[in-house]
Design an enzyme around this catalytic site. Structure first.
Site, mmCIF file in Angstrom:
data_model
loop_
_atom_site.group_PDB
_atom_site.id
_atom_site.type_symbol
_atom_site.label_atom_id
_atom_site.label_comp_id
_atom_site.label_asym_id
_atom_site.label_seq_id
_atom_site.Cartn_x
_atom_site.Cartn_y
_atom_site.Cartn_z
ATOM 1 N N HIS A 2 71.800 -57.369 -6.499
ATOM 2 C CA HIS A 2 72.794 -57.544 -5.990
ATOM 3 C C HIS A 2 73.892 -58.647 -6.888
ATOM 4 O O HIS A 2 73.169 -58.793 -8.138
ATOM 5 C CB HIS A 2 72.937 -58.026 -5.025
ATOM 6 C CG HIS A 2 72.596 -57.656 -4.041
ATOM 7 N ND1 HIS A 2 72.890 -58.600 -2.668
ATOM 8 C CD2 HIS A 2 71.981 -56.596 -3.476
ATOM 9 C CE1 HIS A 2 72.615 -57.409 -1.358
ATOM 10 N NE2 HIS A 2 71.639 -56.788 -1.639
ATOM 11 N N GLU A 32 75.381 -60.893 -7.778
ATOM 12 C CA GLU A 32 74.643 -62.464 -8.497
ATOM 13 C C GLU A 32 73.589 -61.981 -8.702
ATOM 14 O O GLU A 32 73.672 -63.312 -9.872
ATOM 15 C CB GLU A 32 75.546 -62.862 -6.625
ATOM 16 C CG GLU A 32 76.334 -62.889 -6.084
ATOM 17 C CD GLU A 32 76.393 -61.666 -4.825
ATOM 18 O OE1 GLU A 32 76.039 -60.294 -4.776
ATOM 19 O OE2 GLU A 32 77.151 -61.635 -3.795
ATOM 20 N N CYS A 42 75.395 -62.771 0.666
ATOM 21 C CA CYS A 42 74.643 -62.690 1.667
ATOM 22 C C CYS A 42 73.587 -63.666 1.372
ATOM 23 O O CYS A 42 73.739 -64.246 0.715
ATOM 24 C CB CYS A 42 74.401 -60.768 1.294
ATOM 25 S SG CYS A 42 72.861 -60.845 -0.207
ATOM 26 N N CYS A 100 71.509 -63.474 -1.794
ATOM 27 C CA CYS A 100 71.958 -64.292 -2.893
ATOM 28 C C CYS A 100 72.498 -65.859 -2.751
ATOM 29 O O CYS A 100 71.829 -66.218 -3.513
ATOM 30 C CB CYS A 100 73.593 -63.640 -3.243
ATOM 31 S SG CYS A 100 72.893 -62.231 -3.529
#
Length: 170
Positions: free
Chosen positions: A59, A61, A89, A92
């Site tokens: 992701h 992040e 999420c 993360c």
């Protein structure tokens, strides 16, 4: 006056995260972008890459966080701030918590998987040992629009593909 300066700074860094989201889009990934800031300077950037890298943890992040950790030579990132176009999420948020980020700033809320207030709020869970400041809604309209445009384009492409195959569908 300090709040105005902080908002201007937050918006400037979010524009950089949006630029990263556009790179994700160009790569065929869901357009989410992130930047890591320390002492008022961007030290790392990242965009969604799970499809291209075959890595479910890639992701925006996490990509930005890994780059920042490498640059700083530490798995802990105290004093760092993350700017991301979409609410983090659970995965993360947990990683940000373990890395000891001081501040998380996001644009668009994620009402399907958001873990900074939309579905759950890990940073307000008292039983967890690290609590970062969370700021939501910075340049929200722009962040949402990038996602909407991306998915509209994907739907158009899917319809065109079906039409070319002789199956126009709905």
């Amino acid at each position: 006056m300090e709040d105005t300066n902080l908002l201007v700074q937050d918006e400037a860094f979010m524009h950089e995260a949006i630029a990263q989201a556009r790179l994700a889009w160009q790569a065929g990934e869901v357009p989410v972008g992130a930047v890591v800031v320390k002492d008022g300077q961007i030290i790392a950037r990242g965009f969604n890459q799970p499809i291209g890298t075959h890595d479910p943890t890639a992701h925006a992040e996490v990509v930005a966080m890994r780059a920042a950790a490498e640059i700083l030579g530490n798995y802990r990132l105290p004093g760092c701030e993350l700017y991301v176009t979409l609410e983090p999420c659970v995965m993360c948020s947990g990683a940000l918590m373990h890395a000891r980020f001081s501040r998380i700033v996001f644009g668009a809320h994620d009402f399907k998987t958001g873990a900074c207030g939309s579905i759950v709020d890990l940073f307000k869970e008292e039983k967890l040992n690290h609590h970062a400041e969370v700021v939501s809604g910075v340049l929200s309209d722009e962040c949402v629009q990038v996602l909407k445009d991306f998915f509209a384009e994907r739907r158009r492409a899917a319809v065109e593909s079906r039409i070319q195959l002789g199956n126009p569908g709905d």
